[in-house]
Design an enzyme around this catalytic site. Structure first.
Site, PDB file in Angstrom:
ATOM      1  N   ASN A 111     102.963 -15.788  40.134  1.00 53.59           N
ATOM      2  CA  ASN A 111     103.635 -16.470  41.242  1.00 53.59           C
ATOM      3  C   ASN A 111     102.983 -16.164  42.579  1.00 53.59           C
ATOM      4  OD1 ASN A 111     105.753 -18.059  40.303  1.00 53.59           O
ATOM      5  ND2 ASN A 111     106.946 -16.243  39.753  1.00 53.59           N
ATOM      6  N   TYR A 168     116.342 -22.861  41.910  1.00 48.96           N
ATOM      7  CA  TYR A 168     115.855 -22.407  43.220  1.00 48.96           C
ATOM      8  C   TYR A 168     116.331 -23.292  44.370  1.00 48.96           C
ATOM      9  CZ  TYR A 168     112.804 -19.049  40.910  1.00 48.96           C
ATOM     10  OH  TYR A 168     112.329 -17.989  40.185  1.00 48.96           O
ATOM     11  N   HIS A 218     109.076 -24.387  41.463  1.00 47.84           N
ATOM     12  CA  HIS A 218     110.325 -23.852  42.000  1.00 47.84           C
ATOM     13  C   HIS A 218     110.949 -24.824  43.008  1.00 47.84           C
ATOM     14  CE1 HIS A 218     109.474 -19.391  40.744  1.00 47.84           C
ATOM     15  NE2 HIS A 218     109.408 -20.249  39.739  1.00 47.84           N
ATOM     16  N   ARG A 275     107.377  -6.446  45.807  1.00 47.43           N
ATOM     17  CA  ARG A 275     108.442  -7.465  45.702  1.00 47.43           C
ATOM     18  C   ARG A 275     109.707  -6.991  46.414  1.00 47.43           C
ATOM     19  NH1 ARG A 275     110.713  -9.994  39.997  1.00 47.43           N
ATOM     20  NH2 ARG A 275     112.511 -11.100  40.846  1.00 47.43           N
TER      21      ARG A 275
END
Ligand code: G6P
Length: 443
Positions: free
Chosen positions: A150, A256, A202, A96
């Site tokens: 995700n 988002y 999102h 990430r």
């Protein structure tokens, strides 16, 4: 009497697991979970042991006959499961960090599920999910797959398109969080609020908001115009909205949407905070370290409040409410990712959308929305195209398809930059993207 329920959680070593365990404990009367299997991989073994022991203590304290099993043998766990939940992260937080840092070098938003980061998270995750689906077909063909991993929208799209598992629901806490935020801003109990949610994961909008059945959309928009109430999540910098833009938009954006409607300010904020405190993954790494220290305490037998520092607040409510409603055929309305089936006119019928659904034992039945407002329709459709091309790239490992996905993402400013970011990220994530490199080796 119904038999006890077997739940399998893949990525069971996640720091979010106590949320889930708390959710099952709270609902035990309606949702009699008899077995909870927490599955992880060797790299997550230590975390699995720590969080698994806490889960066992929580169940013991509650005095419930829920067996908690810890394993690294996914197939053993999946046998005869009723519900499979996923909350794993391929490449852990280090991956990430790369998703967040590499795009920033090119002055492009670096985010876990949006822009280039979202693409790469999808490329790493989709093959693993499809593998899980294959195991499920064989070992628990009647089970429901509840995906929290995700990018949940892209993952649901890929499962619908490329697997034989039809009982899949993609889950996110954003709509739930928005509803709670709206209730907080209006200072009323959340049960009195209803929001017409529609869009993608999102990328979801509140098209209308009702308090006791009466629309309060304009009032909520006015509340949101105040930066104090701008409805963000812990993981998204809560930069205030331009009030006149919100009024003109006329629907409620999710946190988002800042990346799309305030791209320049969000980029500036990311560049600054990544230097000062680190990217979100780096911050989360620190939070996780502290959480796992707490989890180790043999006296701890509840979910520690510190877990609320994570963006996934209400995750367990979202997941457990969904499982509860499927199991008990509750027919209540929840917002989930599922096959559109005509609910949103602007999106293909066979694509995954995030929309209000009636939750039945046969699964979610989307509530018809009609067309999205013209002002947001194009963006939603563009993201859907991106997700579909990205899912195809994840499955085929085709370089050109990945480049196409990167370039059509609205957060990437040019084909040249897209290629540069793609090449650097492919190299950086090589270990988790065998589908792109096997082919090269064969040529
Ligand atoms: C939000 C999103 C989740 C995401 C989380 C990240 O809640 O809805 O999809 O996983 O934030 O939170 P974190 O604490 O990991 O930054």
């Amino acid at each position: 009497m119904k038999k006890g329920i077997k739940i399998v959680t893949i990525g069971g070593g996640s720091s979010y697991t106590p949320e889930l365990v708390e959710g099952f404990i709270k609902r035990y009367d309606e949702l009699p979970v008899s077995e909870l299997w927490l599955v992880d991989i060797p790299a997550g073994e230590e975390k699995l042991k720590i969080v698994g022991s806490l889960a066992k203590r929580m169940v013991k304290k509650a005095g419930l006959p829920i067996e908690v099993h810890l394993t690294m043998d996914r197939r053993e766990a999946l046998k005869d499961a009723d519900f499979v939940t996923t909350q794993f992260r391929v490449g852990l937080l280090d991956a990430r960090t790369k998703d967040e840092r590499i795009p920033l070098k090119y002055n492009v938003i670096g985010q876990e599920t949006n822009g280039p980061g979202g693409l790469f998270k999808g490329l790493r995750t989709i093959p693993v999910i499809l593998d899980i689906c294959k195991d499920m077909e064989e070992l628990c063909p009647d089970a429901w797959l509840v995906d929290f991993t995700n990018p949940a929208g892209m993952v649901t799209e890929a499962v619908l398109r490329y697997s034989n598992i039809h009982k899949v629901v993609g889950l996110c806490n954003v709509p739930y969080g928005m509803k709670m935020g709206i209730a907080g801003a209006l200072d009323v109990e959340p049960e009195r609020i209803h929001v017409d949610f529609a869009g993608l994961n999102h990328m979801v909008f509140g098209l209308n908001v009702y308090l006791d059945g009466v629309s309060v959309l304009n009032e909520v928009i006015e509340k949101m115009a105040d930066p104090e109430n701008s409805l963000s999540m812990k993981n998204i910098a809560a930069l205030g909205w331009e009030p006149d833009f919100l009024r003109a938009l006329g629907v409620i954006p999710c946190g988002y949407h800042r990346y799309y409607f305030k791209t320049a300010e969000m980029l500036e904020e990311e560049l600054e905070s990544s230097n000062k405190v680190g990217t979100r993954a780096e911050v989360v790494k620190q939070v996780e370290k502290e959480l796992f220290e707490l989890y180790k305490d043999p006296e701890l037998a509840i979910k520690p409040p510190q877990l609320e520092q994570r963006g996934g607040a209400y995750y367990s409510d979202a997941a457990c409410n969904l499982i509860n409603s499927i199991y008990n055929d509750k027919r209540d309305i929840q917002t989930v990712n599922t096959r559109n089936n005509g609910a949103i006119a602007s999106i293909p019928n066979d694509s995954a959308v995030e929309v209000n659904c009636i939750i039945t034992k046969e699964g979610p039945i989307p509530v018809t929305v009609g067309d999205l407002p013209v002002s947001v329709r194009g963006l939603v459709q563009q993201i859907k195209s991106f997700e579909r091309v990205a899912a195809e790239a994840a499955v085929t490992g085709d370089y050109h398809t990945a480049l196409l996905a990167m370039t059509i993402n609205p957060l990437v400013p040019s084909d040249k930059t897209a290629k540069q970011i793609l090449d650097e990220m492919l190299e950086a994530h090589k270990e988790y993207l065998p589908q792109f490199f096997k082919k090269a080796a064969m040529v």
